[in-house]
Design a protein around this motif. Structure first.
Motif, PDB file in Angstrom:
ATOM      1  N   TYR A 300      -7.130  -0.156 -13.131  1.00  0.00           N
ATOM      2  CA  TYR A 300      -6.589  -1.066 -12.112  1.00  0.00           C
ATOM      3  C   TYR A 300      -7.149  -0.771 -10.713  1.00  0.00           C
ATOM      4  CZ  TYR A 300      -3.174  -2.097 -15.768  1.00  0.00           C
ATOM      5  OH  TYR A 300      -2.570  -2.458 -16.937  1.00  0.00           O
ATOM      6  N   ASP A 301      -7.774   0.382 -10.555  1.00  0.00           N
ATOM      7  CA  ASP A 301      -8.236   0.768  -9.217  1.00  0.00           C
ATOM      8  C   ASP A 301      -9.219  -0.239  -8.625  1.00  0.00           C
ATOM      9  OD1 ASP A 301      -6.664   2.969  -9.412  1.00  0.00           O
ATOM     10  OD2 ASP A 301      -8.291   4.379  -9.880  1.00  0.00           O
ATOM     11  N   SER A 302     -10.126  -0.764  -9.452  1.00  0.00           N
ATOM     12  CA  SER A 302     -11.136  -1.696  -8.933  1.00  0.00           C
ATOM     13  C   SER A 302     -10.499  -2.976  -8.407  1.00  0.00           C
ATOM     14  CB  SER A 302     -12.166  -2.026 -10.018  1.00  0.00           C
ATOM     15  OG  SER A 302     -11.519  -2.609 -11.149  1.00  0.00           O
ATOM     16  N   TYR A 303      -9.386  -3.395  -9.049  1.00  0.00           N
ATOM     17  CA  TYR A 303      -8.684  -4.590  -8.573  1.00  0.00           C
ATOM     18  C   TYR A 303      -7.835  -4.261  -7.347  1.00  0.00           C
ATOM     19  CZ  TYR A 303      -9.980  -6.286 -13.204  1.00  0.00           C
ATOM     20  OH  TYR A 303     -10.696  -6.637 -14.321  1.00  0.00           O
ATOM     21  N   ALA A 304      -7.261  -3.054  -7.340  1.00  0.00           N
ATOM     22  CA  ALA A 304      -6.366  -2.651  -6.252  1.00  0.00           C
ATOM     23  C   ALA A 304      -7.109  -2.467  -4.930  1.00  0.00           C
ATOM     24  CB  ALA A 304      -5.649  -1.363  -6.627  1.00  0.00           C
ATOM     25  N   LYS A 305      -8.420  -2.171  -4.996  1.00  0.00           N
ATOM     26  CA  LYS A 305      -9.186  -1.895  -3.779  1.00  0.00           C
ATOM     27  C   LYS A 305      -9.698  -3.155  -3.089  1.00  0.00           C
ATOM     28  CE  LYS A 305     -10.677   2.671  -5.357  1.00  0.00           C
ATOM     29  NZ  LYS A 305     -11.814   3.481  -5.871  1.00  0.00           N
ATOM     30  N   LYS A 306      -9.487  -4.306  -3.712  1.00  0.00           N
ATOM     31  CA  LYS A 306      -9.951  -5.558  -3.098  1.00  0.00           C
ATOM     32  C   LYS A 306      -9.183  -5.833  -1.812  1.00  0.00           C
ATOM     33  CE  LYS A 306     -10.361  -9.023  -5.896  1.00  0.00           C
ATOM     34  NZ  LYS A 306     -10.025  -9.975  -6.967  1.00  0.00           N
ATOM     35  N   LYS A 307      -9.844  -6.455  -0.846  1.00  0.00           N
ATOM     36  CA  LYS A 307      -9.239  -6.727   0.461  1.00  0.00           C
ATOM     37  C   LYS A 307      -7.980  -7.568   0.350  1.00  0.00           C
ATOM     38  CE  LYS A 307     -13.134  -6.418   3.670  1.00  0.00           C
ATOM     39  NZ  LYS A 307     -13.966  -7.189   4.627  1.00  0.00           N
ATOM     40  N   GLU A 308      -8.001  -8.530  -0.554  1.00  0.00           N
ATOM     41  CA  GLU A 308      -6.891  -9.479  -0.642  1.00  0.00           C
ATOM     42  C   GLU A 308      -5.712  -8.937  -1.439  1.00  0.00           C
ATOM     43  OE1 GLU A 308      -9.863  -9.936  -1.957  1.00  0.00           O
ATOM     44  OE2 GLU A 308     -10.932 -11.468  -0.802  1.00  0.00           O
ATOM     45  N   VAL A 309      -5.823  -7.680  -1.911  1.00  0.00           N
ATOM     46  CA  VAL A 309      -4.790  -7.117  -2.790  1.00  0.00           C
ATOM     47  C   VAL A 309      -4.098  -5.932  -2.118  1.00  0.00           C
ATOM     48  CG1 VAL A 309      -4.355  -5.964  -4.995  1.00  0.00           C
ATOM     49  CG2 VAL A 309      -5.984  -7.870  -4.886  1.00  0.00           C
ATOM     50  N   THR A 310      -2.770  -5.930  -2.205  1.00  0.00           N
ATOM     51  CA  THR A 310      -1.977  -4.760  -1.806  1.00  0.00           C
ATOM     52  C   THR A 310      -1.463  -4.101  -3.072  1.00  0.00           C
ATOM     53  OG1 THR A 310      -1.280  -5.824   0.258  1.00  0.00           O
ATOM     54  CG2 THR A 310       0.020  -3.950  -0.508  1.00  0.00           C
ATOM     55  N   HIS A 311      -1.841  -2.845  -3.265  1.00  0.00           N
ATOM     56  CA  HIS A 311      -1.511  -2.165  -4.510  1.00  0.00           C
ATOM     57  C   HIS A 311      -0.176  -1.452  -4.409  1.00  0.00           C
ATOM     58  CE1 HIS A 311      -2.519   1.036  -7.758  1.00  0.00           C
ATOM     59  NE2 HIS A 311      -1.981  -0.045  -8.301  1.00  0.00           N
ATOM     60  N   LEU A 312       0.678  -1.676  -5.402  1.00  0.00           N
ATOM     61  CA  LEU A 312       1.951  -0.973  -5.508  1.00  0.00           C
ATOM     62  C   LEU A 312       1.929  -0.097  -6.754  1.00  0.00           C
ATOM     63  CD1 LEU A 312       2.678  -3.725  -3.925  1.00  0.00           C
ATOM     64  CD2 LEU A 312       5.019  -3.258  -4.646  1.00  0.00           C
ATOM     65  N   ALA A 313       2.354   1.147  -6.610  1.00  0.00           N
ATOM     66  CA  ALA A 313       2.488   2.043  -7.761  1.00  0.00           C
ATOM     67  C   ALA A 313       3.923   1.983  -8.272  1.00  0.00           C
ATOM     68  CB  ALA A 313       2.092   3.461  -7.377  1.00  0.00           C
ATOM     69  N   CYS A 314       4.194   2.726  -9.325  1.00  0.00           N
ATOM     70  CA  CYS A 314       5.501   2.706  -9.988  1.00  0.00           C
ATOM     71  C   CYS A 314       6.181   4.056  -9.781  1.00  0.00           C
ATOM     72  CB  CYS A 314       5.320   2.406 -11.470  1.00  0.00           C
ATOM     73  SG  CYS A 314       6.825   2.588 -12.457  1.00  0.00           S
ATOM     74  N   LEU A 315       7.304   4.051  -9.086  1.00  0.00           N
ATOM     75  CA  LEU A 315       8.000   5.310  -8.812  1.00  0.00           C
ATOM     76  C   LEU A 315       8.601   5.907 -10.079  1.00  0.00           C
ATOM     77  CD1 LEU A 315       8.646   7.183  -6.444  1.00  0.00           C
ATOM     78  CD2 LEU A 315      10.855   6.040  -6.216  1.00  0.00           C
ATOM     79  N   ALA A 316       8.904   5.067 -11.059  1.00  0.00           N
ATOM     80  CA  ALA A 316       9.452   5.578 -12.321  1.00  0.00           C
ATOM     81  C   ALA A 316       8.441   6.474 -13.033  1.00  0.00           C
ATOM     82  CB  ALA A 316       9.874   4.423 -13.230  1.00  0.00           C
ATOM     83  N   HIS A 317       7.150   6.116 -12.954  1.00  0.00           N
ATOM     84  CA  HIS A 317       6.117   6.958 -13.567  1.00  0.00           C
ATOM     85  C   HIS A 317       6.004   8.297 -12.839  1.00  0.00           C
ATOM     86  CE1 HIS A 317       4.867   3.311 -15.693  1.00  0.00           C
ATOM     87  NE2 HIS A 317       4.156   4.096 -16.484  1.00  0.00           N
ATOM     88  N   ALA A 318       6.100   8.253 -11.506  1.00  0.00           N
ATOM     89  CA  ALA A 318       6.057   9.503 -10.741  1.00  0.00           C
ATOM     90  C   ALA A 318       7.261  10.381 -11.087  1.00  0.00           C
ATOM     91  CB  ALA A 318       6.038   9.191  -9.245  1.00  0.00           C
ATOM     92  N   ARG A 319       8.401   9.758 -11.256  1.00  0.00           N
ATOM     93  CA  ARG A 319       9.615  10.519 -11.597  1.00  0.00           C
ATOM     94  C   ARG A 319       9.467  11.210 -12.953  1.00  0.00           C
ATOM     95  NH1 ARG A 319      14.885   6.957 -11.871  1.00  0.00           N
ATOM     96  NH2 ARG A 319      13.650   6.006 -13.537  1.00  0.00           N
ATOM     97  N   ARG A 320       8.852  10.532 -13.910  1.00  0.00           N
ATOM     98  CA  ARG A 320       8.671  11.130 -15.241  1.00  0.00           C
ATOM     99  C   ARG A 320       7.833  12.399 -15.181  1.00  0.00           C
ATOM    100  NH1 ARG A 320       7.138   5.391 -17.903  1.00  0.00           N
ATOM    101  NH2 ARG A 320       9.145   4.389 -17.499  1.00  0.00           N
ATOM    102  N   GLU A 321       6.825  12.389 -14.306  1.00  0.00           N
ATOM    103  CA  GLU A 321       5.980  13.583 -14.177  1.00  0.00           C
ATOM    104  C   GLU A 321       6.799  14.774 -13.664  1.00  0.00           C
ATOM    105  OE1 GLU A 321       2.833  13.927 -15.166  1.00  0.00           O
ATOM    106  OE2 GLU A 321       2.948  11.875 -15.927  1.00  0.00           O
TER     107      GLU A 321
END
Length: 498
Positions: A300-321
Motif C-alpha cells: 500500500y505504500d506506493s499508493y499512500a505516497k501519492k500527493k492526492e492521498v492521505t494515508h491512515l494506519a490502523c491503531l488496532a494493528h499497532a495495539r496487537r504488536e
C-alpha cells in the motif's frame, strides 16, 4: 589462549575485546528475541495435550456397561427433571416474541359438556415455532385468446425469469446463494436438504443455477465498482482464497480477495485477484484520491505516497504488536496499551454522545492529541534503548514507522481510528474457507466476490439477505439502467421501510 593474547599489541587486544563484546551482545540479543518468540508461541498455543488421550492402563476400555443400579438412579433423576420442566412457571424474563411474525391460533376448550357453562375469559400462551423450508411448484397458466374471425392469437407474456427456460425460481436461487455464501453451507449439503424432501436434483444442475444467478448480478456489481472508485475515504485489506487452477495439476492456487470498505457510504466491495502483489489494487486505487486506510502491508505504500492521498494506519494493528510484547517487556507494553486504551475510550465517548463529525474532531484535538503526542515522544525516547528484534522493539518499530499515519485520523471527524470494520466484513470469507475450502476457478472466485460484496452491505445495513436477493434477481433484468442503484441493499431497505 591467554599466552596468545599476552603477545598481542594493545591495539590488537582492543580489537579482539571489541569483537568478543560484539559477539556476546549479538548472542544476548538473539537469546532475548528467541525467548520472546517462545513466550509468544506459548501464549498463542491452545488445545489439549496429547498425553491426556494416550490412555491410562487402569482406565476401563470401551465399550463398557453401566451398573443396573446406576441406570435406575439416572432414569429416576431424568424423570424428576422432566416433571419439573413441565410444571415450572413461565420465566419472568423470557424474550419478547417478534411482532412482525404471522400468528397461528389454536383454541383449546375444556373437555366435557359446556352447554350449561358461560365463557368468562381466556388465557393466552405464546411460543415461537417454525417449519422447515417449504418447497412448492409455481405454475404459470397463460390462457390463449383468439378473435372469432380467426385473425390471430393473444396470450400474456411470462414474467421475467432469472434463468430462461430453467425450473429454479428467484426464491429458490436466493436460498441456495444465502445458504452457501452467508451461512457457509456447501452445495453438496444443500443437495442433501433437497433429497430429504424427495427432490432429486443433480449436483451439476445446482452448480449451474448458482453460476447463472451470480451472472445476473454482474451489472449491479459493475455499478458498485464504479461508485466505489469515486469515494473519497476507503479502508482496504486483503484475504486469501484457495482456487482450483487448471494450470497447476493436483494443486490449489493461492488467490486473494481485495476488500474496499467505504465507511461513510456503508458499502463493501470484494475484488478477486490471483496475486497479492501491488498490481492487484491498480484497478481500484490507481486513480484514487482521498483518505486511504490500511494495515502495515508494504504494497500500500506506493499508493499512500501519492500527493492526492492521505494515508491512515490502523491503531488496532499497532495495539496487537504491543499485546504480543506483554511477556517480553510487560512494563513498557502495558504503558503503551494504557495510552491506546485511553484513545479508544475517547472514541467510545464520541459514539455514545452521538457527536457530529465536527464535534468529534474538536473532542479528538482536545483530548486525543495530547495522548498521541505523549505516546509519540515516549516511543521516540524508548526505541533508542530497545533491541530491534525483541517483541517490544518490533512493536515500537511498527508504531514509530507509521506514526504520522496512526495520527492522521485527527484530520476529520468522519475518519476512523482503526480498520476493524473492514476486518468484520472479511470474516465470512474465513468462515466459508473452513466449509467449502476453495473456489472452482478464477472466474468462480470473482463471481463469489460479487455476492460477498452485497451480503456484506446487507449485514452493515441490517437487511435480510434472502429478501434482498430474491427482489434483486426478480427485477434486475427489467429495471431501467439509470435506476440500477435502487437495487443496492441499503436502498432496498429504504424502499421497504416506507
Amino acid at each position: 589462549m591467554e599466552t596468545a593474547l599476552e603477545n598481542l599489541s594493545k591495539e590488537d587486544l582492543l580489537k579482539v575485546i571489541s569483537s568478543r563484546d560484539q559477539t556476546l551482545s549479538e548472542r544476548d540479543e538473539k537469546i532475548v528475541y528467541l525467548e520472546a518468540q517462545l513466550s509468544m508461541y506459548k501464549r498463542m498455543q491452545f488445545g489439549q495435550k496429547r498425553e491426556r488421550f494416550e490412555g491410562d492402563p487402569n482406565q476401563t476400555m470401551l465399550p463398557f456397561q453401566t451398573e443396573p443400579e446406576k441406570v435406575e438412579e439416572q432414569q429416576q433423576e431424568i424423570k424428576k427433571k422432566i416433571e419439573y420442566v413441565r410444571k415450572r412457571p413461565n420465566h419472568k424474563g423470557r424474550a419478547k416474541l417478534p411482532s412482525h411474525l404471522p400468528i397461528e391460533e389454536v383454541e383449546i376448550h375444556p373437555e366435557g359438556d359446556l352447554s350449561e357453562m358461560v365463557c368468562i375469559g381466556k388465557e393466552i400462551t405464546e411460543e415461537l415455532e417454525c417449519e422447515p423450508a417449504k418447497f412448492y411448484i409455481k405454475r404459470y397458466i397463460r390462457y390463449k385468446y383468439a378473435p372469432k374471425d380467426g385473425s390471430g392469437v393473444s396470450i400474456a407474456e411470462l414474467p421475467e425469469r432469472v434463468i430462461d427456460k430453467g425450473i429454479a425460481g428467484p426464491g429458490l436461487l436466493a436460498m441456495i446463494l444465502v445458504g452457501k455464501y452467508m451461512d457457509h453451507m456447501p452445495l453438496y449439503r444443500q443437495k442433501q436438504v433437497f433429497a430429504r424432501e424427495n427432490i432429486q436434483i443433480p449436483s451439476s444442475t445446482i452448480e449451474g443455477w448458482t453460476r447463472q444467478a451470480l451472472e445476473k448480478l454482474e451489472p449491479l456489481y459493475e455499478n458498485l465498482v464504479f461508485d466505489t472508485k469515486a469515494m473519497g475515504y476507503l479502508q482496504v485489506a486483503e484475504t486469501p482464497i484457495k482456487v482450483l487452477d487448471s494450470d497447476k495439476k493436483g494443486a490449489a492456487h493461492q488467490g486473494y480477495y481485495w476488500v474496499y470498505h467505504a465507511p461513510l457510504e456503508g458499502t463493501v466491495l470484494f475484488d478477486y485477484s490471483p496475486t497479492r502483489g501491488g498490481i492487484a489494487a491498480v484497478p481500484m486505487l490507481g486513480n484514487f484520491k482521498g483518505y486511504l486506510q490500511t494495515d502495515g502491508y508494504a504494497v500500500y505504500d506506493s499508493y499512500a505516497k501519492k500527493k492526492e492521498v492521505t494515508h491512515l494506519a490502523c491503531l488496532a494493528h499497532a495495539r496487537r504488536e504491543f499485546e504480543k510484547a506483554l511477556d517480553n517487556d510487560r512494563p513498557r507494553a502495558e504503558k503503551a496499551l494504557l495510552m491506546i486504551q485511553q484513545l479508544y475510550a475517547i472514541e467510545r465517548k464520541a459514539k455514545q454522545d452521538n457527536l457530529s463529525p465536527e464535534k468529534i474532531k474538536e473532542l479528538r484535538l482536545e483530548e486525543s492529541l495530547p495522548i498521541i503526542n505523549e505516546m509519540g515522544k515516549w516511543i521516540f525516547e524508548e526505541i533508542k534503548n530497545t533491541l530491534p528484534k525483541s517483541q517490544i522493539g518490533k512493536a515500537m518499530g511498527y508504531a514509530y514507522a507509521r506514526w504520522d499515519a496512526l495520527s492522521a485520523y485527527l484530520y476529520d471527524g468522519n475518519l476512523l481510528i482503526d480498520n476493524n470494520l473492514i476486518e468484520n466484513a472479511i470474516r465470512p470469507v474465513a468462515l466459508g474457507r473452513k466449509n467449502y475450502l476453495f473456489a472452482g476457478s478464477h472466474e468462480a472466485a470473482q463471481r463469489a466476490a460479487m455476492i460477498y460484496s452485497f451480503f456484506a452491505i446487507c449485514k452493515k445495513h441490517e437487511v435480510n439477505p434472502f429478501q434482498w436477493l430474491k427482489y434483486a434477481l426478480q427485477n434486475i433484468a427489467s429495471i431501467n439502467h439509470k435506476n440500477l442503484t435502487d437495487l443496492y441493499p441499503q436502498n432496498f431497505k429504504k424502499s421497504t421501510d416506507m
